[in-house]
Design a protein around this motif. Structure first.
Motif, mmCIF file in Angstrom:
data_model
loop_
_atom_site.group_PDB
_atom_site.id
_atom_site.type_symbol
_atom_site.label_atom_id
_atom_site.label_comp_id
_atom_site.label_asym_id
_atom_site.label_seq_id
_atom_site.Cartn_x
_atom_site.Cartn_y
_atom_site.Cartn_z
ATOM 1 N N GLY A 231 6.117 -6.601 0.130
ATOM 2 C CA GLY A 231 6.302 -7.284 1.410
ATOM 3 C C GLY A 231 5.716 -6.555 2.604
ATOM 4 O O GLY A 231 5.541 -7.148 3.657
ATOM 5 N N ASP A 232 5.424 -5.253 2.445
ATOM 6 C CA ASP A 232 4.825 -4.471 3.535
ATOM 7 C C ASP A 232 3.310 -4.477 3.388
ATOM 8 O O ASP A 232 2.802 -4.385 2.267
ATOM 9 C CB ASP A 232 5.286 -3.005 3.472
ATOM 10 N N LYS A 233 2.589 -4.520 4.513
ATOM 11 C CA LYS A 233 1.134 -4.406 4.456
ATOM 12 C C LYS A 233 0.783 -3.017 3.935
ATOM 13 O O LYS A 233 1.178 -2.010 4.517
ATOM 14 C CB LYS A 233 0.516 -4.628 5.835
ATOM 15 N N PRO A 234 0.050 -2.948 2.828
ATOM 16 C CA PRO A 234 -0.297 -1.642 2.270
ATOM 17 C C PRO A 234 -1.508 -1.027 2.963
ATOM 18 O O PRO A 234 -2.272 -1.712 3.647
ATOM 19 C CB PRO A 234 -0.640 -1.980 0.818
ATOM 20 N N ALA A 235 -1.666 0.267 2.767
ATOM 21 C CA ALA A 235 -2.894 0.971 3.130
ATOM 22 C C ALA A 235 -3.358 1.673 1.861
ATOM 23 O O ALA A 235 -2.554 2.248 1.126
ATOM 24 C CB ALA A 235 -2.639 1.981 4.240
ATOM 25 N N LEU A 236 -4.659 1.586 1.588
ATOM 26 C CA LEU A 236 -5.211 2.167 0.370
ATOM 27 C C LEU A 236 -5.859 3.515 0.640
ATOM 28 O O LEU A 236 -6.524 3.701 1.655
ATOM 29 C CB LEU A 236 -6.257 1.233 -0.241
ATOM 30 N N SER A 237 -5.671 4.460 -0.288
ATOM 31 C CA SER A 237 -6.375 5.738 -0.299
ATOM 32 C C SER A 237 -7.184 5.783 -1.580
ATOM 33 O O SER A 237 -6.637 5.573 -2.673
ATOM 34 C CB SER A 237 -5.391 6.906 -0.278
ATOM 35 N N PHE A 238 -8.493 6.049 -1.441
ATOM 36 C CA PHE A 238 -9.390 6.001 -2.592
ATOM 37 C C PHE A 238 -9.627 7.388 -3.170
ATOM 38 O O PHE A 238 -9.798 8.354 -2.431
ATOM 39 C CB PHE A 238 -10.725 5.365 -2.193
ATOM 40 N N PRO A 239 -9.682 7.475 -4.518
ATOM 41 C CA PRO A 239 -9.995 8.753 -5.162
ATOM 42 C C PRO A 239 -11.480 9.063 -5.010
ATOM 43 O O PRO A 239 -12.266 8.209 -4.598
ATOM 44 C CB PRO A 239 -9.625 8.491 -6.629
#
Length: 133
Positions: A12-20
């Motif tokens: 339900g929360d807007k995610p933030a992505l961290s890329f490897p």
């Protein structure tokens, strides 16, 4: 094994992505971030989801969280990109799923220029499955 991006937040929360640091996987990769306890999504149903879509290592190209409304579409019947059909069918309602979609299961060699997606881009989605009917 190739590492997948990590996503912040919960269902339900807007995610933030961290890329490897590694390159994107060549094949469809699915990671259940949190498993729901609802019925399993079946091919032919209309599902209701919130999602964030981002190019691997690049920018966000679409998300429903900022619009404040989820979207509904038929699943498992070719109405959306193959990567969605192949990753969301069989997931329990209430799940948050991270999906890495290679070009051949996304928009193909032509990409989606109006969204800034090239034919070589791997797409990463975080999908919250709200419901299915």
């Amino acid at each position: 094994m190739t590492s997948l991006p990590t996503a912040t937040g919960s269902f339900g929360d807007k995610p933030a992505l961290s890329f490897p640091e590694n390159a994107a996987p060549a094949d469809l990769a699915v990671q259940v971030i949190s498993q729901g306890d609802g019925a399993l999504v079946e091919a032919g149903q209309t599902i209701d989801v919130n999602y964030l879509g981002q190019i691997w290592g690049g920018g966000i190209f679409d998300n429903s969280y900022d619009r404040g409304s989820s979207i509904q579409f038929p699943i498992g019947v070719g109405a959306v990109i193959a990567g969605w059909d192949n990753s969301l069918v069989g997931q329990p309602i209430g799940s948050r799923v991270l999906v890495s979609i290679p070009p051949h299961e996304g928009y193909g060699p032509n990409g989606m220029p109006r969204a800034g997606i090239k034919g070589t881009d791997t797409l990463v989605f975080v999908v919250d499955i709200i419901g299915a009917s």
